[in-house]
Design an enzyme around this catalytic site. Structure first.
Site, mmCIF file in Angstrom:
data_model
loop_
_atom_site.group_PDB
_atom_site.id
_atom_site.type_symbol
_atom_site.label_atom_id
_atom_site.label_comp_id
_atom_site.label_asym_id
_atom_site.label_seq_id
_atom_site.Cartn_x
_atom_site.Cartn_y
_atom_site.Cartn_z
ATOM 1 C CB CYS A 1 95.457 41.247 70.551
ATOM 2 S SG CYS A 1 93.794 41.274 71.259
ATOM 3 C CG HIS B 1 88.371 46.235 82.732
ATOM 4 N ND1 HIS B 1 88.335 44.969 82.203
ATOM 5 C CD2 HIS B 1 88.684 47.063 81.712
ATOM 6 C CE1 HIS B 1 88.626 45.039 80.909
ATOM 7 N NE2 HIS B 1 88.845 46.300 80.588
ATOM 8 C CB THR C 1 95.030 40.102 80.259
ATOM 9 O OG1 THR C 1 93.820 40.759 79.846
ATOM 10 C CG2 THR C 1 94.741 38.704 80.755
ATOM 11 C CG ASN D 1 94.659 47.310 74.945
ATOM 12 O OD1 ASN D 1 95.298 47.789 74.026
ATOM 13 N ND2 ASN D 1 93.426 46.842 74.787
ATOM 14 C CD GLU E 1 91.263 40.668 81.973
ATOM 15 O OE1 GLU E 1 91.441 41.401 80.985
ATOM 16 O OE2 GLU E 1 92.199 40.111 82.580
HETATM 17 S S1 SF4 Z 1 93.930 39.347 76.903
HETATM 18 FE FE1 SF4 Z 1 92.803 40.989 75.855
HETATM 19 S S2 SF4 Z 1 94.376 42.264 74.902
HETATM 20 FE FE2 SF4 Z 1 95.348 40.301 75.467
HETATM 21 S S3 SF4 Z 1 95.225 38.972 73.667
HETATM 22 FE FE3 SF4 Z 1 93.403 38.575 74.903
HETATM 23 S S4 SF4 Z 1 91.810 39.976 74.125
HETATM 24 FE FE4 SF4 Z 1 93.805 40.712 73.395
#
Ligand code: SF4
Length: 333
Positions: free
Chosen positions: A31, A144, A185, A245, A146
């Site tokens: 991504c 996690h 996310t 993900n 994040e």
């Molecule tokens: S939030 Fe994570 S999976 Fe989504 S675009 Fe950003 S780095 Fe990629």
């Protein structure tokens, strides 16, 4: 047994390989946030020279991490492993708690933030809710990076993690009419919808984003798997086991009824026994898995099967995120 050896020795044609149709999901793999994070490390190496320090895996993929290590990146769990000096320390794409850059600045370290802009957007949402006096509920997975980073944007006690619908039953926040929600996310789009619906049922005045904070890349990859998984006998997700993900992609395939689903790092991890009787294989890759590993897996199947490859595309992506300002002039050179 000896007959087959003699045949091979005599140069007779090898037994025909069974046919296998591979349906490649599109979009898949890197991504915009992952491309940017890897670029950040490579640009920093070019600008400062090795070593550059990276707090946590820059993205959750072993192959990526190992290749950056070979170029001079040093991965650390915490800042206290970074020596004093001029070598920069990079924060990973998953984002960090506010205390991390604060501690780095206090030590005089040079910092570069590779947090994905879509994660930073969630941080800002949480901050705005907090400034408006709302208690924030973060929908995400405990532990996690994040989630640790997003929780760490606000003072302790002003943000609560919600992992699933069951936890909502027991939730009794002090200010039930002054609540907001944000999400990780990289969640399952379907699971998150259920959690958010349950939050809205229990707390009708709760405020949040229009839909959720799941990023475009996570959403698009799950949608492609939903299209492909019902058509195939088995589906492989290329990705590391700590990639949220990627794990969600395998779950999506399983939930739509795909009989065999596997998350694999590389071709050497393929459980060939499980794939011995298939005619159609779905193949995708998590947002942190490079395309070279998808190709490696196709090549490995091609040694056992007569492979044909078709792509099933559900949308196209053109998202690009600019590098952090301090690396942009170097990028232009
Ligand atoms: S939030 Fe994570 S999976 Fe989504 S675009 Fe950003 S780095 Fe990629």
């Amino acid at each position: 047994m000896s007959a087959s050896v003699n045949q091979t020795d005599a140069g007779a044609a090898a037994p025909a390989k069974p046919p296998l149709e591979i349906l490649l999901c599109a979009p898949r793999g890197f991504c915009a946030g992952v491309v940017r994070a890897i670029d950040v490390v490579e640009r920093a190496l070019a600008l400062y020279g090795p070593p550059v320090y990276v707090r946590h895996e820059i993205v959750h993929n072993k192959y990526v991490v190992e290749s950056l290590k070979r170029k001079g990146a040093v991965f650390v769990a915490e800042l206290d492993e970074v020596p004093d000096g001029t070598a920069p320390v990079i924060f990973s794409a998953h984002g960090v708690a506010k205390t991390v850059p604060q501690n780095a600045v206090a030590r005089g370290l040079t910092t570069i933030d590779a947090t994905c802009p879509l994660v930073t957007k969630v941080h800002r949402e949480a901050e705005i809710h907090h400034k408006r006096g709302r208690h924030v509920l973060l929908v995400g997975h405990s532990g996690h990076p994040e989630v640790v980073g997003t929780m760490g944007q606000l003072p302790k006690g002003s943000i609560t993690l919600v992992e699933d619908v069951e936890q909502i039953e027991a939730l009794e926040p002090e200010s039930r009419d002054n609540l907001a929600w944000v999400t990780q996310t990289t969640l399952s789009v379907d699971d998150t919808r259920h959690v958010v619906e349950a939050l809205k049922r229990k707390f009708p005045t709760i405020v949040g984003p229009h839909k959720d904070d799941i990023c475009y890349a996570t959403t698009n990859r799950q949608e492609a798997v939903k299209q492909v998984a019902p058509l195939v006998d088995a589906l492989i997700v290329v990705g590391s086991s700590n990639s949220s993900n990627s794990q969600r992609l395998r779950e999506v395939a399983e939930r739509v009824g795909c009989p065999i689903t596997r998350l694999v790092n590389r071709a050497e991890d393929v459980d060939w026994e499980a794939f011995s009787n298939i005619r159609r294989l779905g193949l995708t890759a998590g947002a942190s898995a490079p395309e070279v590993l998808v190709e490696e897996i196709i090549d490995a199947f091609a040694t056992r099967y007569e492979v044909t490859v078709d792509t099933v595309s559900t949308t196209t992506e053109d998202m690009v995120f600019p590098l952090p300002r301090e690396l942009r002039s170097e990028a232009a050179e």
